[in-house]
Design an enzyme around this catalytic site. Structure first.
Site, mmCIF file in Angstrom:
data_model
loop_
_atom_site.group_PDB
_atom_site.id
_atom_site.type_symbol
_atom_site.label_atom_id
_atom_site.label_comp_id
_atom_site.label_asym_id
_atom_site.label_seq_id
_atom_site.Cartn_x
_atom_site.Cartn_y
_atom_site.Cartn_z
ATOM 1 C CB CYS A 363 33.964 34.779 46.974
ATOM 2 S SG CYS A 363 32.785 33.410 47.060
ATOM 3 C CG HIS A 412 34.727 32.980 42.887
ATOM 4 N ND1 HIS A 412 35.169 33.193 44.168
ATOM 5 C CD2 HIS A 412 35.390 33.882 42.099
ATOM 6 C CE1 HIS A 412 36.065 34.173 44.170
ATOM 7 N NE2 HIS A 412 36.209 34.607 42.923
ATOM 8 C CD GLU A 424 39.347 36.746 42.337
ATOM 9 O OE1 GLU A 424 38.366 36.026 42.096
ATOM 10 O OE2 GLU A 424 40.475 36.562 41.804
#
Length: 451
Positions: A363, A412, A424
């Site tokens: 990420c 994240h 993402e």
């Protein structure tokens, strides 16, 4: 539309417009021309986790209540069996009391009959004694009148000889003695009969006492039997009610389980719809990225790799660079300013997915690549959270960074595209994608690096 006449009828032929409006071109770019961008159907109902959890809790509670009632019913049935055994015992005891009563009544009747017979014999003996006494009195009176206790004088004077006189005297004496002996025997017989009569009366009294006791025992046994039968009937009624309650709760359990299944089915249908929409969103984003890349780089040969968007200060360039990597594998520790790199080992989940053998992004690595022309970001989402100006989520806009985490830290990061969508690199086993913004566990601020 133009209409062309012919022998077979009229055929409508649409006129071809020479140009496309800007909005039409935009739609073609965003949604593609191959039909892959068809809008997903309206979302089905999506029950909340609390609804599902509540329905499960209700079903579990009903199941617990069914179990409790089942145990109660088992105990009640055991008690009913015990009461049935008690009723049978009381019935047998009542039968015994009835038999004992009948036996006592028969014995009392026989004793009464024996007493009556003994009394009759005693009365007869008394009468015989009285008659003998009367005869003896008459004999004694006659003898007294004659001056002798052995007979009258005439009996002696009428004798023909002394020998005859002696014989008559002996005879008279014997007659008197027999009368006295007979009287003694009658008195002795009367005494025996009186004793028998007394014994018979005593036996009759004992028999009557036994009959009375047997009758009382029979009454007690009948009362006990009636009480046992009432207890059995009461317990049977309670068992029937428990059975009904258990049946009612079982129906509620079935309804609760059906509700759980229904909500889970709704959730599954919603997830299926969401997956379909995700695929369509990914395709639209890919088409948009290709269009943006083609517009910025003059196109690419068919079959060649999708070009990376140019690094620069434009937020659209940042978004284009991120979208150009749609479909790349997630690789933990992968990605830098130049593009995807091989993942690294984490000793856990990523290793199980083989991230160390994949070329891709994690990420924060995807954000490093997207913002390469804007800022040098560290390869850690927690540091990226503080790398720019933080704004409340209510003010987030296209190009902001979104983060997820909690008290223990951030885990994240994604790039917001606007319209509730984000790009993402999600997690091991998945690929770079466009997805709806998830608000569960999201941090309260977005990070703005541009603008």
């Amino acid at each position: 539309m133009a209409v062309v006449a012919g022998r077979a009828g009229q055929v409508r032929v649409p006129r071809v417009r020479r140009g496309l409006s800007v909005s039409t071109l935009t739609l073609v770019i965003l949604f593609g021309a191959g039909g892959t961008g068809l809008a997903a159907p309206p979302p089905p109902p999506n029950p909340s986790d609390s609804e599902i959890d509540s329905s499960k809790a209700d079903a579990n509670a009903k199941a617990g209540e069914v179990g409790r009632l089942t145990n109660q019913l088992a105990q009640a049935e055991q008690k009913l069996t015990q009461l049935q055994d008690d009723v049978e015992l009381k019935q047998e005891q009542a039968n015994k009391a009835l038999v004992d009563l009948q036996t006592a009544q028969d014995a009392a009747t026989q004793a009464e009959n024996d007493a009556k017979a003994a009394r009759a014999e005693a009365d007869a003996a008394s009468a015989a004694i009285e008659q003998a006494r009367a005869d003896l009195k008459t004999f004694a009176a006659a003898s007294f009148q004659q001056g002798s206790t052995v007979g009258s004088l005439g009996a002696y004077l009428s004798s023909d000889s002394p020998k005859d006189m002696l014989a008559r005297a002996q005879l008279l004496d014997a007659v008197g003695g027999n009368r006295l002996n007979a009287l003694d025997r009658l008195q002795q017989a009367q005494t025996e009969k009186s004793n028998k009569d007394a014994a018979a009366r005593k036996a009759a009294e004992l028999a009557q006492q036994k009959r009375d006791a047997a009758r009382r025992a029979k009454n007690s046994a009948d009362v006990a039997q009636t009480a046992a039968e009432r207890a059995q009937d009461s317990q049977a009624a309670q068992n029937t009610q428990l059975e009904q309650n258990k049946s009612d709760v079982e129906q509620q359990l079935y309804a609760a389980q059906a509700k759980v299944s229904g909500l889970q089915g709704q959730r599954q249908r919603y997830q299926d719809w969401l997956a379909q929409k995700q695929r369509e969103d990914d395709e639209r984003a890919r088409q948009a990225a290709l269009a943006a890349a083609a517009a910025g780089g003059g196109g690419r040969p068919a079959g060649g790799p999708a070009p990376s968007g140019p690094a620069g200060s434009s937020i659209e360039a940042v978004i284009a660079r991120a979208l150009s990597k749609l479909g790349m594998p997630y690789a933990w520790g992968g990605g830098n300013a130049s593009g995807p790199t091989r993942g690294i080992r984490d000793g856990g989940v990523a290793d199980r997915y083989g991230d160390y053998n994949k070329i891709g992004f994690d990420c924060s690595g995807l954000m490093i690549y997207a913002f390469a022309g804007v800022a040098g970001l560290p390869h850690y989402s927690g540091y990226q959270y503080t790398a720019g100006r933080q704004v409340p989520l209510s003010q987030m806009r296209r190009g902001d960074l979104l983060f997820w985490g909690g008290p223990e830290g951030i885990h994240h990061v994604a790039l917001y595209l606007g319209g509730g969508q984000m790009v993402e690199a999600p997690q091991s086993g998945l690929r770079v994608r466009v997805a709806p913004v998830r608000y569960g566990g999201i941090m309260p601020y977005a990070t703005r690096l541009v603008g």
